[in-house]
Structures are given as structure tokens and as C-alpha cells.
Design an enzyme around this catalytic site. Structure first.
Site, PDB file in Angstrom:
ATOM      1  N   SER A  37      -6.056   8.412  13.486  1.00  0.00           N
ATOM      2  CA  SER A  37      -5.445   7.063  13.124  1.00  0.00           C
ATOM      3  C   SER A  37      -4.312   6.962  14.384  1.00  0.00           C
ATOM      4  CB  SER A  37      -4.877   7.206  12.024  1.00  0.00           C
ATOM      5  OG  SER A  37      -4.176   5.956  11.398  1.00  0.00           O
ATOM      6  N   HIS A  63      -9.789   5.246   4.777  1.00  0.00           N
ATOM      7  CA  HIS A  63      -9.359   5.541   6.033  1.00  0.00           C
ATOM      8  C   HIS A  63      -8.747   7.008   5.934  1.00  0.00           C
ATOM      9  CE1 HIS A  63      -7.243   5.323   9.786  1.00  0.00           C
ATOM     10  NE2 HIS A  63      -6.040   5.572   9.340  1.00  0.00           N
ATOM     11  N   ASP A  64      -8.038   7.379   4.964  1.00  0.00           N
ATOM     12  CA  ASP A  64      -7.465   8.479   4.602  1.00  0.00           C
ATOM     13  C   ASP A  64      -8.420   9.753   4.692  1.00  0.00           C
ATOM     14  OD1 ASP A  64      -4.913   7.960   4.808  1.00  0.00           O
ATOM     15  OD2 ASP A  64      -4.670   8.304   2.523  1.00  0.00           O
ATOM     16  N   ARG A  84       5.261   0.985   2.327  1.00  0.00           N
ATOM     17  CA  ARG A  84       4.210   1.880   2.024  1.00  0.00           C
ATOM     18  C   ARG A  84       2.997   1.521   0.902  1.00  0.00           C
ATOM     19  NH1 ARG A  84       2.415   6.272   4.910  1.00  0.00           N
ATOM     20  NH2 ARG A  84       2.041   8.088   3.558  1.00  0.00           N
ATOM     21  N   ASP A  93     -14.061   3.256   5.946  1.00  0.00           N
ATOM     22  CA  ASP A  93     -12.669   2.782   6.524  1.00  0.00           C
ATOM     23  C   ASP A  93     -12.446   1.292   6.705  1.00  0.00           C
ATOM     24  OD1 ASP A  93     -10.123   2.708   7.997  1.00  0.00           O
ATOM     25  OD2 ASP A  93     -10.696   4.301   9.076  1.00  0.00           O
TER      26      ASP A  93
END
Length: 371
Positions: A153, A351-352, A222, A321
Site C-alpha cells: 500500500s 486490499h487488506d 477511518r 483489491d
């Protein structure tokens, strides 16, 4: 006072240390009269300084990649540690808190020359600026060329910037779950996050230190970010349309009284967790730095910019992602010198997956990259 570390000793594996690296004239026109960088190391640097590996953290990450001498779990232990692909018994591993952060490096909450926090006066910092600061720290550590620089990332963007800015100092570069530049869509998601913080009633134009913190804005930022970090499949499979019991989303006399769905409760939890450990101004500063990510800026076309690099590259993407699409990794790999494959992490999480499933790339990293 400048901290100088012996080239053959690394006291305290996984212990935060600090180094001052001097004044820094910034790419966007700002100036920092003194820069401190927080960092951690694991292992021992060879006498010739040839076994150093730099692991770059992502947006809200810290320097604590793996445990070392503490019992605190690291955030990438599948990747680094004794016997891991980045073997801390073999390599001298370094992780540096990014300039503008809030884990010990100079950032908005740091003391300015007048003794007050920088706050709203903190300048715009780009990824090139933080790379320049890190190069000075590498000099202090006796590292003139990295065996490898890698990250995922924003960490991958930082690694790429290292390889292009200092080609003679990077032998191998792993760029995971990020492309050659932040796209318009990624900038749009980022702007929504920073605006959420700036519109918090307690933000006070960034000068909130000593008063109420903009916790609601940071938590909302967040939430927005976390939606992009996870896939639709992950949300549907994990939460579906289930209510957060004993609440009910469909029972309320007024709009403001309804209960939450499970996915709402999950996002609320993610927001609260970040608020407890991160500074809102640093979130803005680092998000702006990630917006600035463009390896071609001032360097011509993508092919021309990447032709500066001499490192051996390892490019990887998460198949699900939806923040940094695998197509961006393929575009990067196609433009790199030589024949560069895109390794794929298969993970429904989104993505994580670059964090949770990095173990899938262990054999490839060992056999084709860290050799």
C-alpha cells in the site's frame, strides 16, 4: 543531538529509537528546521553493510513490523522475523516511521521551534521528502545500499520512490498492492477522509492540541477508508444484512433512534480503534502525502521514470483489491525494465489481504527475490 549507531551492533531488536537527520527543504516549498525519525531494527548489520532490508509501513502503520525483544505482536510477522522470508537471523531489518507521522517521527503533533506543536503550521510533505529523510538515517546506520526495500500500500509507494530516487542504493524492490501513482478515484476517497476530519467541530484548523480532539472526524475518516480496504464479498459474507443485536435497524419512532446493522457496528469499532492510537493531523498529513504519490512527477513518461531504477523488482497485488486494482500493478510491472511478473495474493478480504495473506508469497519471495 545526532544518534549514530555502530555498523556491527543492533541493541534492542524491535525497540523504538530516534535519530535527528537535520533540516529538510521540502518539495512543495515548506521547510523543517530539524527532523527526527523514529525507527526499529532487528538483527545485526554485516561488517560491509550488505544485508540491510528496509520495510516500509502503510498509512496508519507503525515501525513495529515484528516482535523482536518485546512480546508485542508486529503487524507483518508472516513476512519478517526469525525464519520468516525476511529472516531477521540473516538480515538487518529496519522500519522507519514516516515523516509526518505520530509514532515518534517529526509530525504535526511534534514541538516546533517556538515550543508549541506544529499543528496547522506543519508543511506539506511528499513521499519524496520522507525518502530523502530516510536516506540520511540510512547514512547514519552505515547503510549505503539496501539489499532490499519493500512495502505494501503506501509502504509499496515508498519503496518504489526509494528505487527511483536512489537507484544506486536499492538492489531489490518489492512493490505490493499499489500502483505507480495515486489515481483520481484514490484521491477522491482520500479527500473525503481528510474533509471528515477538517469538518469536525473540534478540529480548530489543526490547532486542537491542549483541547478537545477531533475524534468524531478521525473516526469517520477511518470508516470511509476501511470500506475501501475490504471487499464487497468480505462485507456480505461476514455481515450480510444482519442486525447488531439487541439493536434493530427497522424499529425506531424517529430516524435518529434506529439500531445498527452489524456492518455499521464493525465500522464504528474500526473508527474507535484508530482514534485511540493515531493523531488526526498526522492522518491528514500522510493522506496528503499518499495523494502526492506519482513516480513520474518531473521525470517524464512512466517508462522514462522507471528506467532510472536498477533494482530487481517484485510486484504483487491482491486479486480482490478495490482500492489499488491489480491492473495498476500490471501497468507498473509492464513499464519496469526487464520482464517483471505480477504475483497475485488470492484473498476475498480485499486490499487488506496484503497484510493478512502475505504468507502466500513466502516461497516466491524466498526463491526469486531475497536471493
Amino acid at each position: 543531538m545526532t544518534i549514530t549507531i555502530s555498523r556491527t551492533a543492533a541493541p534492542g531488536n524491535g525497540v523504538v529509537r530516534y535519530a535527528t537527520v537535520g533540516a529538510l527543504q521540502l518539495e512543495a516549498g515548506g521547510y523543517l528546521p530539524e527532523v527526527t525519525l523514529a525507527y526499529e531494527t532487528w538483527g545485526t548489520l554485516n561488517a560491509d553493510g550488505s544485508n540491510a532490508v528496509l520495510i516500509e509501513h502503510a498509512l496508519t502503520g507503525s515501525t513495529h513490523v515484528t516482535r523482536g525483544d518485546s512480546d508485542e505482536p508486529g503487524w507483518w510477522e508472516q513476512l519478517a522475523g526469525p525464519g520468516a522470508p525476511v529472516d531477521t537471523d540473516r538480515f538487518f531489518v529496519v522500519s522507519i516511521n514516516i515523516l509526518g507521522g505520530c509514532y515518534g517521527s517529526t509530525g504535526p503533533s511534534s514541538e516546533a521551534p517556538d515550543g508549541k506543536p506544529w499543528g496547522s503550521r506543519f508543511p506539506l510533505v511528499t513521499l519524496r521528502d520522507t525518502t530523502a529523510a530516510e536516506a540520511r538515517l540510512a547514512d547514519q546506520l552505515g547503510i549505503h545500499s539496501w539489499f532490499a526495500v519493500l512495502g505494501g500500500s503506501m509502504g509499496g509507494a515508498r519503496a518504489l520512490e526509494w528505487a527511483v530516487s536512489y537507484p544506486e542504493r536499492v538492489q531489490r524492490c518489492a512493490v505490493i498492492s499499489v500502483g505507480a501513482a495515486s489515481t483520481a478515484e484514490q484521491i477522491a476517497f482520500a479527500q473525503a477522509q481528510t474533509l471528515a476530519i477538517r469538518q469536525d467541530i473540534n478540529f480548530n484548523d489543526g490547532d486542537y492540541y491542549g483541547g478537545p480532539l477531533p475524534e468524531d472526524g478521525l473516526a469517520l475518516a477511518r470508516r470511509i477508508a476501511h470500506i475501501t480496504y475490504r471487499s464487497a464479498e468480505e462485507f456480505d459474507g461476514r455481515f450480510g444484512r444482519s442486525a447488531q443485536l439487541p439493536e434493530s435497524p427497522l424499529r425506531a419512532a424517529a430516524l435518529g433512534e434506529r439500531g445498527r446493522y452489524q456492518v455499521e457496528s464493525y465500522l464504528d469499532h474500526q473508527g474507535k480503534k484508530l482514534v485511540s492510537r493515531f493523531d488526526a493531523n498526522s492522518y491528514i498529513a500522510l493522506t496528503d502525502a499518499l495523494m502526492s504519490h506519482d513516480v513520474t512527477r518531473g521525470r517524464g513518461s512512466l517508462d522514462e521514470a522507471l528506467s532510472r531504477a536498477t533494482a530487481r523488482f517484485f510486484v504483487a497485488a491482491v486479486d480482490s483489491d478495490r482500492l489499488y486494482f491489480p491492473s495498476q500493478s500490471r501497468e507498473l510491472a509492464d513499464a519496469l525494465p526487464g520482464d517483471v511478473d505480477v504475483h497475485v495474493i488470492e484473498a476475498p478480504i480485499g486490499h487488506d489481504g496484503f497484510l493478512t495473506e502475505i504468507g502466500q508469497l513466502g516461497s516466491q519471495l524466498r526463491s526469486t527475490f531475497l536471493v
